[in-house]
Design a protein around this motif. Structure first.
Motif, PDB file in Angstrom:
ATOM      1  N   SER A 107      58.795  36.656 -24.646  1.00 48.63           N
ATOM      2  CA  SER A 107      59.448  35.746 -25.584  1.00 48.63           C
ATOM      3  C   SER A 107      59.468  36.371 -26.980  1.00 48.63           C
ATOM      4  CB  SER A 107      58.706  34.401 -25.613  1.00 48.63           C
ATOM      5  OG  SER A 107      59.286  33.526 -26.544  1.00 48.63           O
ATOM      6  N   ARG A 109      61.161  36.247 -30.869  1.00 45.07           N
ATOM      7  CA  ARG A 109      61.876  35.408 -31.820  1.00 45.07           C
ATOM      8  C   ARG A 109      63.065  36.172 -32.414  1.00 45.07           C
ATOM      9  NH1 ARG A 109      57.150  33.532 -35.723  1.00 45.07           N
ATOM     10  NH2 ARG A 109      56.591  35.724 -35.366  1.00 45.07           N
ATOM     11  N   PRO A 110      64.148  35.466 -32.716  1.00 46.90           N
ATOM     12  CA  PRO A 110      65.329  36.142 -33.272  1.00 46.90           C
ATOM     13  C   PRO A 110      65.021  36.907 -34.559  1.00 46.90           C
ATOM     14  CG  PRO A 110      65.875  33.902 -32.613  1.00 46.90           C
ATOM     15  CD  PRO A 110      64.385  34.027 -32.492  1.00 46.90           C
ATOM     16  N   TRP A 113      63.820  40.416 -33.913  1.00 51.56           N
ATOM     17  CA  TRP A 113      64.639  41.291 -33.078  1.00 51.56           C
ATOM     18  C   TRP A 113      64.842  42.643 -33.752  1.00 51.56           C
ATOM     19  CZ3 TRP A 113      65.940  41.594 -28.255  1.00 51.56           C
ATOM     20  CH2 TRP A 113      67.003  42.397 -27.852  1.00 51.56           C
ATOM     21  N   ILE A 139      70.823  37.597 -23.834  1.00 53.42           N
ATOM     22  CA  ILE A 139      70.959  38.068 -25.215  1.00 53.42           C
ATOM     23  C   ILE A 139      72.180  38.976 -25.354  1.00 53.42           C
ATOM     24  CG2 ILE A 139      69.880  39.518 -26.990  1.00 53.42           C
ATOM     25  CD1 ILE A 139      67.174  38.469 -26.054  1.00 53.42           C
ATOM     26  N   CYS A 143      74.784  36.945 -27.417  1.00 51.78           N
ATOM     27  CA  CYS A 143      74.461  37.289 -28.805  1.00 51.78           C
ATOM     28  C   CYS A 143      75.047  38.633 -29.235  1.00 51.78           C
ATOM     29  CB  CYS A 143      72.941  37.303 -29.014  1.00 51.78           C
ATOM     30  SG  CYS A 143      72.134  35.722 -28.720  1.00 51.78           S
ATOM     31  N   PHE A 253      65.990  31.837 -27.919  1.00 57.52           N
ATOM     32  CA  PHE A 253      66.444  32.988 -28.712  1.00 57.52           C
ATOM     33  C   PHE A 253      67.888  32.782 -29.168  1.00 57.52           C
ATOM     34  CE2 PHE A 253      68.335  37.073 -29.482  1.00 57.52           C
ATOM     35  CZ  PHE A 253      67.342  37.813 -30.098  1.00 57.52           C
ATOM     36  N   TRP A 257      69.111  32.533 -32.883  1.00 57.74           N
ATOM     37  CA  TRP A 257      69.980  33.633 -33.317  1.00 57.74           C
ATOM     38  C   TRP A 257      71.146  33.106 -34.146  1.00 57.74           C
ATOM     39  CZ3 TRP A 257      70.105  39.003 -32.800  1.00 57.74           C
ATOM     40  CH2 TRP A 257      71.344  39.623 -32.984  1.00 57.74           C
TER      41      TRP A 257
END
Length: 346
Positions: A107, A109-110, A113, A139, A143, A253, A257
């Protein structure tokens, strides 16, 4: 001079040896000889655990790290263990360790990244970790805009019977995500929903129930659809499965994001809307998701997200709710022309 009881299997004074090292699993190769250490190498106190790790066989250390990665509650738990010893750090990229990494361990966190985080997830995916395949696939698909690579990772996780990956691909098939409207494959979406539902995925069970009730991609069977919805609602009430507020790290995420990019970068995503159900999925083309046909203020990637969000919030927020009750009949909203019951069908 040989200090007494320096072997982890000894029952005497084991002070200075981590409790984890005392539990040597059956079937793991281990030398029963006492560890011979010269007196000059001993510190003033007992011998440190870090020095003892250098004397343990590699297969035992890999077993320990695999168990640690599978039970880690965050990426920092695994990282803190790795930096405690050069010997452990040298095994950080072992496939047996990365393949067992837990969902919480993966896991990210954005806000954290980075290229290193991307490489870590990719290395775990290459090691055969299905959770890493699913997280990195989501992702990349939603994203980073890498649809082909993201879909490939999701498919790899689905082939390993990962229920969330199966359901995510089903949603992509229902919406034709990453392509055009003509790329929708309703029958494939229903088949994937059925497989994910058989593994106990609540959203897949709910989506399958709506498809059966509406005849969407499958022969209509109202009774079977109703049973699916009742079963999903019952399991949600008794706490079986992942609840709506307990999102998978991949969905958390994606939500974070786009929230960060709205707040920090002041980007506008009005052309590509986010699902109002809280799953984090975003449109890959304009008007991909369904809108609520009553208020038009919310949109959903799937019937399951619509039914869940209706119960959680939208039931009291829909602006036309007073008009539904005129004439004594309740007109239930649908999303973008669909005929999904707003109350979840049960």
């Amino acid at each position: 001079m040989v200090p007494k009881n320096t072997s982890p299997r000894c029952s005497g004074n084991n002070k200075g040896i981590p409790s984890l090292l005392l539990k040597v699993p059956a079937g793991v190769g281990y030398c029963h000889k006492r560890l011979r250490v010269s007196q000059s190498s001993l510190p003033s106190g007992d011998r440190s655990a870090t020095d003892l790790l250098d004397q343990l066989p590699e297969d035992l250390l890999i077993y320990i790290l695999s168990k640690l990665s599978s039970s880690a509650r965050s990426p920092s738990d695994l990282f803190n263990a790795l930096i405690s010893s050069k010997r452990l750090y040298s095994l950080r990229l072992n496939d047996s360790v990365l393949s067992e990494a837990s969902m919480e361990c993966l896991s990210i966190r954005p806000g954290k990244w980075s290229v290193s985080a991307h490489k870590f997830l990719r290395r775990c995916a290459l090691a055969g970790n299905l959770e890493a395949c699913f997280i990195l696939g989501m992702i990349r698909f939603y994203c980073l805009g890498n649809r082909t690579s993201g879909m490939s990772l999701l498919a790899r996780a689905a082939l390993g019977s990962h229920a969330s990956a199966m359901y995510s691909i089903a949603v992509i098939q229902f919406n034709g995500s990453g392509g055009t409207k003509s790329d929708k494959d309703l029958r494939a979406g229903v088949a994937l929903c059925a497989r994910a539902a058989a593994l106990g995925h609540l959203d897949a069970i709910r989506e399958l129930g709506h498809c059966l009730q509406d005849g969407y991609g499958v022969r209509r069977n109202v009774d079977a659809g109703r049973r699916c919805l009742i079963y999903a609602n019952y399991n949600e009430l008794v706490g079986v499965g992942r609840g709506p507020t307990d999102l998978h790290p991949a969905h958390r995420f994606i939500v974070g994001w786009y929230a960060d990019r709205r707040r920090v970068l002041n980007l506008n995503f009005d052309d590509l809307r986010l699902c109002s159900g809280g799953c984090g999925r975003t449109e890959t083309r304009r008007h991909e998701f369904r809108r609520c046909s009553v208020c038009g203020a919310v949109n959903y990637c799937s019937r399951a997200c619509q039914a869940r969000h209706w119960k959680e919030a939208h039931k009291g927020e829909c602006t036309a709710v007073e008009d539904w009750l005129l004439g004594g009949e309740l007109v239930r909203p649908t999303a973008g022309g669909g005929d999904v019951p707003a109350d979840g069908g049960a």
